[in-house]
Write a protein that holds these residues in place. Structure first.
Motif, PDB file in Angstrom:
ATOM      1  N   ILE A   9       0.864  -1.201   0.000  1.00 56.80           N
ATOM      2  CA  ILE A   9       0.000   0.000   0.000  1.00 56.80           C
ATOM      3  C   ILE A   9       0.894   1.242   0.000  1.00 56.80           C
ATOM      4  N   GLY A  10       1.963   1.195   0.815  1.00 57.25           N
ATOM      5  CA  GLY A  10       2.923   2.305   0.857  1.00 57.25           C
ATOM      6  C   GLY A  10       3.532   2.544  -0.518  1.00 57.25           C
ATOM      7  N   THR A  11       3.876   1.466  -1.208  1.00 55.83           N
ATOM      8  CA  THR A  11       4.484   1.592  -2.547  1.00 55.83           C
ATOM      9  C   THR A  11       3.498   2.211  -3.529  1.00 55.83           C
ATOM     10  N   LEU A  12       2.256   1.702  -3.500  1.00 52.59           N
ATOM     11  CA  LEU A  12       1.235   2.249  -4.413  1.00 52.59           C
ATOM     12  C   LEU A  12       1.020   3.733  -4.163  1.00 52.59           C
ATOM     13  N   ARG A  13       1.007   4.107  -2.887  1.00 51.36           N
ATOM     14  CA  ARG A  13       0.835   5.533  -2.552  1.00 51.36           C
ATOM     15  C   ARG A  13       2.059   6.329  -3.022  1.00 51.36           C
ATOM     16  N   ALA A  14       3.284   5.772  -2.801  1.00 56.09           N
ATOM     17  CA  ALA A  14       4.502   6.493  -3.165  1.00 56.09           C
ATOM     18  C   ALA A  14       4.539   6.777  -4.656  1.00 56.09           C
ATOM     19  N   ILE A  15       4.120   5.803  -5.467  1.00 52.83           N
ATOM     20  CA  ILE A  15       4.222   6.025  -6.919  1.00 52.83           C
ATOM     21  C   ILE A  15       3.023   6.779  -7.491  1.00 52.83           C
ATOM     22  N   GLY A  16       2.211   7.331  -6.614  1.00 51.02           N
ATOM     23  CA  GLY A  16       1.212   8.290  -7.089  1.00 51.02           C
ATOM     24  C   GLY A  16      -0.240   7.908  -6.921  1.00 51.02           C
ATOM     25  N   THR A  17      -0.527   6.758  -6.310  1.00 50.79           N
ATOM     26  CA  THR A  17      -1.931   6.397  -6.112  1.00 50.79           C
ATOM     27  C   THR A  17      -2.519   7.271  -5.012  1.00 50.79           C
ATOM     28  N   LYS A  18      -3.676   7.850  -5.303  1.00 48.86           N
ATOM     29  CA  LYS A  18      -4.305   8.708  -4.288  1.00 48.86           C
ATOM     30  C   LYS A  18      -5.010   7.844  -3.256  1.00 48.86           C
ATOM     31  N   ARG A  19      -5.405   8.491  -2.150  1.00 43.01           N
ATOM     32  CA  ARG A  19      -6.150   7.759  -1.107  1.00 43.01           C
ATOM     33  C   ARG A  19      -7.414   7.125  -1.688  1.00 43.01           C
ATOM     34  N   THR A  20      -8.071   7.877  -2.580  1.00 42.36           N
ATOM     35  CA  THR A  20      -9.312   7.337  -3.172  1.00 42.36           C
ATOM     36  C   THR A  20      -9.023   6.090  -4.005  1.00 42.36           C
ATOM     37  N   GLY A  21      -7.823   6.060  -4.587  1.00 40.96           N
ATOM     38  CA  GLY A  21      -7.424   4.893  -5.374  1.00 40.96           C
ATOM     39  C   GLY A  21      -7.303   3.661  -4.488  1.00 40.96           C
ATOM     40  N   ILE A  22      -6.688   3.840  -3.319  1.00 38.72           N
ATOM     41  CA  ILE A  22      -6.538   2.711  -2.377  1.00 38.72           C
ATOM     42  C   ILE A  22      -7.927   2.261  -1.910  1.00 38.72           C
ATOM     43  N   LEU A  23      -8.790   3.249  -1.654  1.00 41.32           N
ATOM     44  CA  LEU A  23     -10.160   2.930  -1.224  1.00 41.32           C
ATOM     45  C   LEU A  23     -10.868   2.111  -2.307  1.00 41.32           C
ATOM     46  N   LYS A  24     -10.736   2.551  -3.557  1.00 36.41           N
ATOM     47  CA  LYS A  24     -11.361   1.840  -4.682  1.00 36.41           C
ATOM     48  C   LYS A  24     -10.834   0.417  -4.771  1.00 36.41           C
ATOM     49  N   LEU A  25      -9.516   0.291  -4.618  1.00 37.69           N
ATOM     50  CA  LEU A  25      -8.887  -1.033  -4.739  1.00 37.69           C
ATOM     51  C   LEU A  25      -9.510  -2.033  -3.759  1.00 37.69           C
ATOM     52  N   PHE A  26      -9.622  -1.620  -2.497  1.00 36.55           N
ATOM     53  CA  PHE A  26     -10.122  -2.565  -1.492  1.00 36.55           C
ATOM     54  C   PHE A  26     -11.647  -2.748  -1.595  1.00 36.55           C
ATOM     55  N   LEU A  27     -12.336  -1.706  -2.038  1.00 35.50           N
ATOM     56  CA  LEU A  27     -13.780  -1.885  -2.258  1.00 35.50           C
ATOM     57  C   LEU A  27     -14.032  -2.847  -3.421  1.00 35.50           C
ATOM     58  N   TRP A  28     -13.194  -2.742  -4.449  1.00 36.09           N
ATOM     59  CA  TRP A  28     -13.286  -3.699  -5.565  1.00 36.09           C
ATOM     60  C   TRP A  28     -13.079  -5.115  -5.049  1.00 36.09           C
ATOM     61  N   GLU A  29     -12.072  -5.253  -4.155  1.00 40.92           N
ATOM     62  CA  GLU A  29     -11.792  -6.591  -3.617  1.00 40.92           C
ATOM     63  C   GLU A  29     -13.014  -7.145  -2.876  1.00 40.92           C
ATOM     64  N   GLY A  30     -13.604  -6.306  -2.018  1.00 35.77           N
ATOM     65  CA  GLY A  30     -14.800  -6.733  -1.284  1.00 35.77           C
ATOM     66  C   GLY A  30     -15.931  -7.075  -2.242  1.00 35.77           C
ATOM     67  N   PHE A  31     -16.102  -6.229  -3.250  1.00 37.31           N
ATOM     68  CA  PHE A  31     -17.164  -6.442  -4.246  1.00 37.31           C
ATOM     69  C   PHE A  31     -16.954  -7.763  -4.989  1.00 37.31           C
ATOM     70  N   LEU A  32     -15.694  -7.991  -5.405  1.00 37.42           N
ATOM     71  CA  LEU A  32     -15.399  -9.228  -6.163  1.00 37.42           C
ATOM     72  C   LEU A  32     -15.573 -10.462  -5.293  1.00 37.42           C
ATOM     73  N   ILE A  33     -15.131 -10.369  -4.032  1.00 34.50           N
ATOM     74  CA  ILE A  33     -15.340 -11.507  -3.112  1.00 34.50           C
ATOM     75  C   ILE A  33     -16.846 -11.768  -3.014  1.00 34.50           C
ATOM     76  N   GLY A  34     -17.608 -10.690  -2.912  1.00 38.40           N
ATOM     77  CA  GLY A  34     -19.066 -10.827  -2.817  1.00 38.40           C
ATOM     78  C   GLY A  34     -19.661 -11.452  -4.062  1.00 38.40           C
ATOM     79  N   VAL A  35     -19.267 -10.959  -5.247  1.00 42.24           N
ATOM     80  CA  VAL A  35     -19.852 -11.460  -6.500  1.00 42.24           C
ATOM     81  C   VAL A  35     -19.479 -12.932  -6.713  1.00 42.24           C
ATOM     82  N   ILE A  36     -18.174 -13.232  -6.578  1.00 47.68           N
ATOM     83  CA  ILE A  36     -17.735 -14.618  -6.829  1.00 47.68           C
ATOM     84  C   ILE A  36     -18.375 -15.547  -5.785  1.00 47.68           C
ATOM     85  N   GLY A  37     -18.325 -15.106  -4.502  1.00 45.07           N
ATOM     86  CA  GLY A  37     -18.921 -15.920  -3.435  1.00 45.07           C
ATOM     87  C   GLY A  37     -20.412 -16.114  -3.644  1.00 45.07           C
TER      88      GLY A  37
END
Lengths: 409, 232
Positions: A303-331
């Motif tokens: 997460i630190g690396t993604l932030r360092a190379i320019g990912t915004k906080r909203t980007g990190i939020l999107k990433l983990f929300l996508w993960e939750g969403f995908l776990i939900g859809v596949i599950g």
């Protein structure tokens, strides 16, 4: 990479296979619970509704105008004449499968030695056999010949009277003019509806016998059975229109109005189902939140690396929300498939035996209805809960300090 | 115009009840196209200084300007954009994203930058070719050697054509031969693209690759000036 966060999220979902499997198992268990319990509830609603309609009520009942309001105190004033003419007219309405008439009475029934109060119904035998498909003849046979002085009684009444098939029973009642009248009938059948109270009082006789007993040629109500319960409202509207157009002095009630018990049961079951849904949602929520929290803890440096190379906080939020969403859809997809298979498996095994409910005399095998509405609801709620579960851990991930994250081992 | 301007920068950390002075009144300027090394023993403040220059951390005192832009008043989102657009990072432990291939790791900053698919493809292939990893583009990081991973990291740092690349001990996890090769690669990129490089090291052999050297000890720049590396 068309959508980096989506690709990253999808790959991260399958990164720790064991943990993902456990999360999917939790979701699948929840989904199976929802689908099977939801299907059981739907079957119960269907069973209760259809047994109520087909054992007594029919889909629509037609009465003389004013019967609903005042008929109970003086039913003989609100009887319908010219049933045959009306029958011809009503059969022209689409979806109508069967039209029959009834004339009820209250009185006493006696073997000579034992006497009980009874609630009798005069029915058209060949039609009643189709309408009362939920009523089981456990001994003897049903009525099948109009005009014969034969009768069927409930199994609980038969036990109390100590009567046997072939015995003659005397039925005593009052005519509309207040006279006493009696008829001897031959007991040809013993029936069980499943409702103990009903089985203790009911007597079925051919309509013409009851008309003779009551000294009338009229009927009390016309019972209409449709091809499908879903057509009830449409047919009711057409009937009301017909009554108005033809100036008929009639009124009607649908099974909805005649079955308050069914609606009370639906409300009760729906309440229980809501509680089950909330419990399952909480289990799924914590399971996914736990997975996401562990996943974030393992990936602090990333997460630190993604932030360092320019990912915004909203980007990190999107990433983990996508993960939750995908776990939900596949599950949810896996859960839906498993849930349907479990439901079909239960049905193939003959269903789940349910012991007799209170006031009933026989149990039944409940099947699990695979209802698109339940599947869709289960799928949608799992995906929504999974995405919500990811929100708090995702927010935590966005708040991590970049420098501390990069130094995390 | 200096690419980096650090003026009177101090940084203090709280470690329990103790205050640690990681940097004390450090000032330096780095010009465009320079190849600078920040040297010093472990704990001298090299990483802290690079973090502050890279807009990953904020100084307790002093000012920092990157490409003539003061960073103090920028929001978190603006700092993210600045890092993405103008600063490349190379880390000691490579810090590649393990679930992405070499190609996708290099592509990621371009995607954040909002470049189109065709342009991204062209730029990523060009950069992977520059670092000699074109044939490894579909490999995930765990399928690459340490030197190859660091070369992917170099490609990722340079793919957006930033004015500045910061490398924190880029050779610390590599053997001396591979470390030398990575430094050669960084110097080649510096010459080819005129990209300014600042790297930290405590290895005298590695610091010799730099054109200018800043020496740090106990959070202070020794003599306050850089040394010109005459060998280069």
């Amino acid at each position: 990479m068309r959508n980096s966060f989506f690709i990253l999220a999808l790959r991260n979902v399958f990164r720790n296979k064991r943990r993902t499997t456990i999360t999917f198992l939790a979701i699948i268990s929840g989904m199976v619970g929802l689908i099977v319990f939801g299907g059981f509830v739907e079957y119960s609603f269907w069973g209760l509704r259809e047994s109520t309609i087909r054992s007594e009520l029919g889909h629509i009942q037609v009465y003389k105008k004013g019967y609903s309001e005042k008929g109970i105190t003086n039913p003989s004033k609100y009887l319908i004449s010219d049933f045959q003419k009306l029958e011809e007219l009503l059969y022209k309405i689409p979806y109508v499968e069967l039209i029959t008439a009834r004339l009820s009475f209250s009185g006493l029934i006696s073997t000579g030695e034992n006497t009980l109060i009874c609630k009798g119904n005069g029915v058209i035998p060949e039609k009643e056999a189709r309408l009362a498909s939920f009523e089981e003849i456990i001994e003897g046979e049903g009525l099948f010949e109009e005009g014969k002085e034969e009768g069927v009684i409930g199994c609980e009444m038969q036990k109390s009277l100590g009567a046997k098939i072939g015995d003659y029973l005397t039925i005593l009642t009052t005519t509309p003019s207040g006279m006493m009248n009696a008829v001897d009938i031959k007991l040809v059948g013993i029936a069980r509806s499943g409702a103990k109270d009903y089985d203790s009082v009911f007597v079925k006789l051919p309509l013409s016998v009851v008309q003779r007993l009551s000294l009338t040629t009229k009927v009390e109500k016309i019972v209409i059975l449709l091809d499908k319960t879903e057509h009830t409202e449409e047919v009711a509207q057409r009937l009301n229109l017909l009554f108005k157009e033809k100036g008929l002095d009639l009124e009607l009630k649908t099974w909805h109005e005649l079955a308050p018990f069914y609606h009370a049961v639906v409300r009760l079951y729906n309440g229980i189902f809501r509680v089950v849904k909330v419990i399952i949602a909480i289990i799924v929520l914590f399971s996914i939140a736990n997975t996401m929290t562990m996943s974030i803890f393992e990936r602090v440096k990333e997460i630190g690396t993604l932030r360092a190379i320019g990912t915004k906080r909203t980007g990190i939020l999107k990433l983990f929300l996508w993960e939750g969403f995908l776990i939900g859809v596949i599950g949810a997809v896996l859960g839906m498939i498993t849930g349907v298979l479990v439901a079909l498996g239960i049905n193939l095994c003959g269903g789940i035996y349910i012991p007799p409910p209170p006031a009933m005399t026989k149990g039944y095998n409940a099947l699990i209805l695979v209802v698109p509405g339940v599947l869709w609801y289960s799928f949608l709620s799992t995906v929504v809960v999974a995405t919500i579960s990811a929100f708090y851990p995702a927010m935590r991930a966005t708040r991590l300090s970049i420098v501390e994250s990069l130094g995390h081992n | 115009m200096p690419v980096v301007s650090v003026k009177e920068v101090s940084k203090e950390y709280k470690l329990g009840k103790t205050i640690v002075k990681a940097l004390q009144k450090v000032s330096l300027e780095v010009e465009k196209g320079d190849f600078v090394s920040i040297c010093g023993p472990s704990g001298s403040g090299k990483t802290t200084l690079l973090n502050i220059i890279g807009c990953l951390d904020k100084p307790t005192e002093g000012t920092v300007a990157i490409i003539d832009q003061a960073v103090a008043g920028l929001s978190d989102a603006q700092l993210s954009e600045l890092r993405n657009r103008s600063i490349g990072f190379i880390f000691q432990t490579f810090n590649l994203i393990p679930v992405l291939t070499a190609y996708e790791n290099v592509e990621y900053p371009l995607w954040i930058l909002g470049k189109g698919r065709k342009e991204r493809h062209k730029m990523v292939l060009k950069m992977l070719k520059e670092v000699g990893l074109l044939e490894h583009k579909d490999h995930k990081p765990d399928e690459l050697s340490g030197g190859q991973r660091q070369r992917v990291a170099v490609a990722r740092a340079l793919v957006t054509m930033p004015e500045l690349v910061l490398a924190d001990e880029p050779t610390a996890n590599l053997d001396s031969e591979t470390g030398g090769a990575v430094l050669e690669l960084m110097r080649k990129m510096n010459r080819e693209f005129s990209t300014t490089f600042i790297f930290s090291t405590h290895d005298p052999k590695i610091m010799n690759y730099a054109r200018r050297i800043y020496r740090l000890r106990d959070g202070r720049l020794i003599n306050g000036e850089s040394e010109k590396n005459n060998e280069k």
